[in-house]
Design a protein around this motif. Structure first.
Motif, PDB file in Angstrom:
ATOM      1  N   ALA A  40       6.820  -7.916 -13.841  1.00  0.00           N
ATOM      2  CA  ALA A  40       5.375  -7.993 -13.605  1.00  0.00           C
ATOM      3  C   ALA A  40       5.065  -7.879 -12.115  1.00  0.00           C
ATOM      4  O   ALA A  40       4.109  -7.209 -11.716  1.00  0.00           O
ATOM      5  CB  ALA A  40       4.826  -9.303 -14.163  1.00  0.00           C
ATOM      6  N   ASP A  41       5.883  -8.516 -11.281  1.00  0.00           N
ATOM      7  CA  ASP A  41       5.671  -8.452  -9.838  1.00  0.00           C
ATOM      8  C   ASP A  41       5.895  -7.027  -9.314  1.00  0.00           C
ATOM      9  O   ASP A  41       5.091  -6.507  -8.519  1.00  0.00           O
ATOM     10  CB  ASP A  41       6.622  -9.420  -9.133  1.00  0.00           C
ATOM     11  CG  ASP A  41       6.392  -9.472  -7.641  1.00  0.00           C
ATOM     12  OD1 ASP A  41       5.244  -9.723  -7.229  1.00  0.00           O
ATOM     13  OD2 ASP A  41       7.352  -9.255  -6.870  1.00  0.00           O
ATOM     14  N   PHE A  42       6.971  -6.382  -9.786  1.00  0.00           N
ATOM     15  CA  PHE A  42       7.232  -5.006  -9.364  1.00  0.00           C
ATOM     16  C   PHE A  42       6.136  -4.056  -9.852  1.00  0.00           C
ATOM     17  O   PHE A  42       5.735  -3.135  -9.123  1.00  0.00           O
ATOM     18  CB  PHE A  42       8.592  -4.540  -9.880  1.00  0.00           C
ATOM     19  CG  PHE A  42       9.733  -4.862  -8.957  1.00  0.00           C
ATOM     20  CD1 PHE A  42       9.938  -4.129  -7.802  1.00  0.00           C
ATOM     21  CD2 PHE A  42      10.597  -5.910  -9.243  1.00  0.00           C
ATOM     22  CE1 PHE A  42      10.988  -4.420  -6.946  1.00  0.00           C
ATOM     23  CE2 PHE A  42      11.639  -6.213  -8.390  1.00  0.00           C
ATOM     24  CZ  PHE A  42      11.847  -5.477  -7.239  1.00  0.00           C
ATOM     25  N   GLU A  43       5.670  -4.262 -11.072  1.00  0.00           N
ATOM     26  CA  GLU A  43       4.642  -3.374 -11.617  1.00  0.00           C
ATOM     27  C   GLU A  43       3.340  -3.472 -10.838  1.00  0.00           C
ATOM     28  O   GLU A  43       2.639  -2.475 -10.645  1.00  0.00           O
ATOM     29  CB  GLU A  43       4.398  -3.692 -13.094  1.00  0.00           C
ATOM     30  CG  GLU A  43       5.469  -3.163 -14.031  1.00  0.00           C
ATOM     31  CD  GLU A  43       5.624  -1.646 -13.931  1.00  0.00           C
ATOM     32  OE1 GLU A  43       4.596  -0.943 -13.792  1.00  0.00           O
ATOM     33  OE2 GLU A  43       6.771  -1.172 -13.966  1.00  0.00           O
ATOM     34  N   ARG A  44       3.002  -4.686 -10.383  1.00  0.00           N
ATOM     35  CA  ARG A  44       1.790  -4.842  -9.575  1.00  0.00           C
ATOM     36  C   ARG A  44       1.904  -4.031  -8.274  1.00  0.00           C
ATOM     37  O   ARG A  44       0.964  -3.344  -7.861  1.00  0.00           O
ATOM     38  CB  ARG A  44       1.551  -6.322  -9.252  1.00  0.00           C
ATOM     39  CG  ARG A  44       0.961  -7.123 -10.400  1.00  0.00           C
ATOM     40  CD  ARG A  44       0.443  -8.465  -9.921  1.00  0.00           C
ATOM     41  NE  ARG A  44       1.522  -9.304  -9.400  1.00  0.00           N
ATOM     42  CZ  ARG A  44       2.250 -10.139 -10.144  1.00  0.00           C
ATOM     43  NH1 ARG A  44       2.006 -10.248 -11.439  1.00  0.00           N
ATOM     44  NH2 ARG A  44       3.188 -10.871  -9.593  1.00  0.00           N
ATOM     45  N   LEU A  68       0.798   1.207  -5.262  1.00  0.00           N
ATOM     46  CA  LEU A  68       1.278   2.427  -4.600  1.00  0.00           C
ATOM     47  C   LEU A  68       0.844   3.679  -5.354  1.00  0.00           C
ATOM     48  O   LEU A  68       0.460   4.686  -4.740  1.00  0.00           O
ATOM     49  CB  LEU A  68       2.805   2.389  -4.492  1.00  0.00           C
ATOM     50  CG  LEU A  68       3.394   1.398  -3.476  1.00  0.00           C
ATOM     51  CD1 LEU A  68       4.916   1.355  -3.591  1.00  0.00           C
ATOM     52  CD2 LEU A  68       2.999   1.784  -2.055  1.00  0.00           C
ATOM     53  N   ARG A  69       0.903   3.626  -6.687  1.00  0.00           N
ATOM     54  CA  ARG A  69       0.486   4.785  -7.484  1.00  0.00           C
ATOM     55  C   ARG A  69      -1.000   5.078  -7.300  1.00  0.00           C
ATOM     56  O   ARG A  69      -1.429   6.241  -7.286  1.00  0.00           O
ATOM     57  CB  ARG A  69       0.803   4.539  -8.954  1.00  0.00           C
ATOM     58  CG  ARG A  69       2.311   4.538  -9.261  1.00  0.00           C
ATOM     59  CD  ARG A  69       2.565   4.195 -10.703  1.00  0.00           C
ATOM     60  NE  ARG A  69       3.996   4.095 -10.999  1.00  0.00           N
ATOM     61  CZ  ARG A  69       4.562   3.090 -11.667  1.00  0.00           C
ATOM     62  NH1 ARG A  69       3.793   2.098 -12.126  1.00  0.00           N
ATOM     63  NH2 ARG A  69       5.859   3.083 -11.896  1.00  0.00           N
ATOM     64  N   LEU A  70      -1.796   4.014  -7.175  1.00  0.00           N
ATOM     65  CA  LEU A  70      -3.232   4.199  -6.953  1.00  0.00           C
ATOM     66  C   LEU A  70      -3.481   4.867  -5.605  1.00  0.00           C
ATOM     67  O   LEU A  70      -4.310   5.789  -5.489  1.00  0.00           O
ATOM     68  CB  LEU A  70      -3.949   2.848  -7.017  1.00  0.00           C
ATOM     69  CG  LEU A  70      -5.461   2.861  -6.822  1.00  0.00           C
ATOM     70  CD1 LEU A  70      -6.130   3.739  -7.880  1.00  0.00           C
ATOM     71  CD2 LEU A  70      -6.035   1.443  -6.864  1.00  0.00           C
ATOM     72  N   LYS A  71      -2.752   4.412  -4.581  1.00  0.00           N
ATOM     73  CA  LYS A  71      -2.876   5.049  -3.264  1.00  0.00           C
ATOM     74  C   LYS A  71      -2.460   6.515  -3.326  1.00  0.00           C
ATOM     75  O   LYS A  71      -3.091   7.379  -2.711  1.00  0.00           O
ATOM     76  CB  LYS A  71      -2.004   4.304  -2.248  1.00  0.00           C
ATOM     77  CG  LYS A  71      -2.513   2.935  -1.854  1.00  0.00           C
ATOM     78  CD  LYS A  71      -1.598   2.305  -0.815  1.00  0.00           C
ATOM     79  CE  LYS A  71      -2.100   0.926  -0.401  1.00  0.00           C
ATOM     80  NZ  LYS A  71      -1.210   0.298   0.611  1.00  0.00           N
ATOM     81  N   LEU A  72      -1.388   6.782  -4.087  1.00  0.00           N
ATOM     82  CA  LEU A  72      -0.909   8.163  -4.210  1.00  0.00           C
ATOM     83  C   LEU A  72      -1.952   9.047  -4.885  1.00  0.00           C
ATOM     84  O   LEU A  72      -2.203  10.176  -4.447  1.00  0.00           O
ATOM     85  CB  LEU A  72       0.389   8.176  -5.002  1.00  0.00           C
ATOM     86  CG  LEU A  72       1.019   9.547  -5.270  1.00  0.00           C
ATOM     87  CD1 LEU A  72       1.346  10.255  -3.957  1.00  0.00           C
ATOM     88  CD2 LEU A  72       2.269   9.409  -6.147  1.00  0.00           C
ATOM     89  N   THR A  73      -2.566   8.531  -5.939  1.00  0.00           N
ATOM     90  CA  THR A  73      -3.592   9.308  -6.642  1.00  0.00           C
ATOM     91  C   THR A  73      -4.774   9.615  -5.726  1.00  0.00           C
ATOM     92  O   THR A  73      -5.288  10.740  -5.700  1.00  0.00           O
ATOM     93  CB  THR A  73      -4.074   8.532  -7.882  1.00  0.00           C
ATOM     94  OG1 THR A  73      -2.970   8.305  -8.767  1.00  0.00           O
ATOM     95  CG2 THR A  73      -5.149   9.313  -8.631  1.00  0.00           C
ATOM     96  N   GLN A 111       9.776   5.595  -5.143  1.00  0.00           N
ATOM     97  CA  GLN A 111      11.164   5.793  -5.557  1.00  0.00           C
ATOM     98  C   GLN A 111      12.048   4.630  -5.107  1.00  0.00           C
ATOM     99  O   GLN A 111      12.900   4.154  -5.857  1.00  0.00           O
ATOM    100  CB  GLN A 111      11.693   7.109  -4.983  1.00  0.00           C
ATOM    101  CG  GLN A 111      11.068   8.347  -5.606  1.00  0.00           C
ATOM    102  CD  GLN A 111      11.534   9.628  -4.935  1.00  0.00           C
ATOM    103  OE1 GLN A 111      12.282   9.602  -3.959  1.00  0.00           O
ATOM    104  NE2 GLN A 111      11.089  10.764  -5.450  1.00  0.00           N
ATOM    105  N   ALA A 112      11.834   4.154  -3.868  1.00  0.00           N
ATOM    106  CA  ALA A 112      12.625   3.040  -3.350  1.00  0.00           C
ATOM    107  C   ALA A 112      12.375   1.767  -4.146  1.00  0.00           C
ATOM    108  O   ALA A 112      13.306   1.010  -4.454  1.00  0.00           O
ATOM    109  CB  ALA A 112      12.306   2.816  -1.875  1.00  0.00           C
ATOM    110  N   MET A 113      11.110   1.521  -4.502  1.00  0.00           N
ATOM    111  CA  MET A 113      10.785   0.310  -5.247  1.00  0.00           C
ATOM    112  C   MET A 113      11.324   0.380  -6.671  1.00  0.00           C
ATOM    113  O   MET A 113      11.795  -0.626  -7.224  1.00  0.00           O
ATOM    114  CB  MET A 113       9.275   0.085  -5.255  1.00  0.00           C
ATOM    115  CG  MET A 113       8.863  -1.243  -5.870  1.00  0.00           C
ATOM    116  SD  MET A 113       7.185  -1.737  -5.412  1.00  0.00           S
ATOM    117  CE  MET A 113       7.393  -2.023  -3.644  1.00  0.00           C
TER     118      MET A 113
END
Length: 221
Positions: A69-73, A78-83, A154-156
């Motif tokens: 859950a912590d990693f997904e948050r 990061l995915r939102l920033k990428l989008t 990718q690192a995360m």
């Protein structure tokens, strides 16, 4: 005869008997100190190992759920920033194409004006050129940002996989940390129902060099 007829002596012997029971009594139990699981002799080793495995699996699942859950948050952020950055890149690329077309048009007008009576100032072409360079810089900046965000994701994801493996391995090892403990009773838990002296007479019969012990009473039942 004394001392068996002496009440004080019998009381002392009773206490000695309780003390002997306390010091000589023990039970071997299975223990998993890491998981805080214990089992007496009524539980088979196989059942105890199964109980430890179940407890370790539950502990692993709970820890992985919290960790995931912590990693997904973090990944979602990061995915939102990428989008968002990809959308900005699309806008910047569109603007760059427009700036290029405008620059080409302005250059053409400037060149044509040199053959006509009304000459067009070259400053307009320079302005368009600066605007094109700025649009190009915006595109490059977005591309660099996207590349950096993809590396972070990718690192995360790699770190999450590593942590998941470490957690699973640690709980697997914990399930196998089984030892045996010898447990002695508390003295307060040693209870005496009946204490006394029973006389069971025997005959000693000598036959040659051998002495045989024969009961001088009738066995009950």
């Amino acid at each position: 005869e004394a001392p068996l007829s002496d009440a004080r002596a019998m009381s002392a012997m009773e206490k000695d008997f309780i003390d002997w029971g306390y010091r000589s009594s023990s039970v071997v139990v299975c223990a998993n100190e890491t998981l805080k699981i214990y089992a007496g002799p009524d539980i088979s080793p196989a059942d105890f190992r199964r109980e430890c495995a179940d407890a370790a699996r539950d502990g692993r699942d709970q820890e992985l759920a919290r960790m995931t859950a912590d990693f997904e948050r973090k990944l979602d952020a990061l995915r939102l920033k990428l989008t968002r950055e990809q959308r900005k890149l699309d806008d910047h690329e569109t603007e760059l194409q427009q700036r290029k077309m405008e620059e080409m048009g302005t250059h053409a007008e400037t060149v044509l004006s040199m053959f006509g009576k009304r000459r067009r100032s070259i400053s307009s072409s320079l302005t368009k050129r600066r605007m094109t360079e700025q649009a190009k810089s915006d595109v490059q900046e977005s591309q660099a940002m996207i590349k950096d965000l993809e590396k972070q994701i990718q690192a995360m994801e790699a770190e999450r996989s590593k942590v998941e493996s470490e957690v699973s391995e640690r709980w697997s090892e914990a399930a196998n940390e089984i030892t045996e403990l010898t447990m002695a009773p508390f003295k307060k838990d040693v209870l005496l129902d009946v204490f006394g002296v029973a006389w069971m007479p025997y005959h000693l019969v000598k036959t040659g060099t051998e002495i045989i012990e024969l009961p001088a009473f009738v066995q009950p039942g």
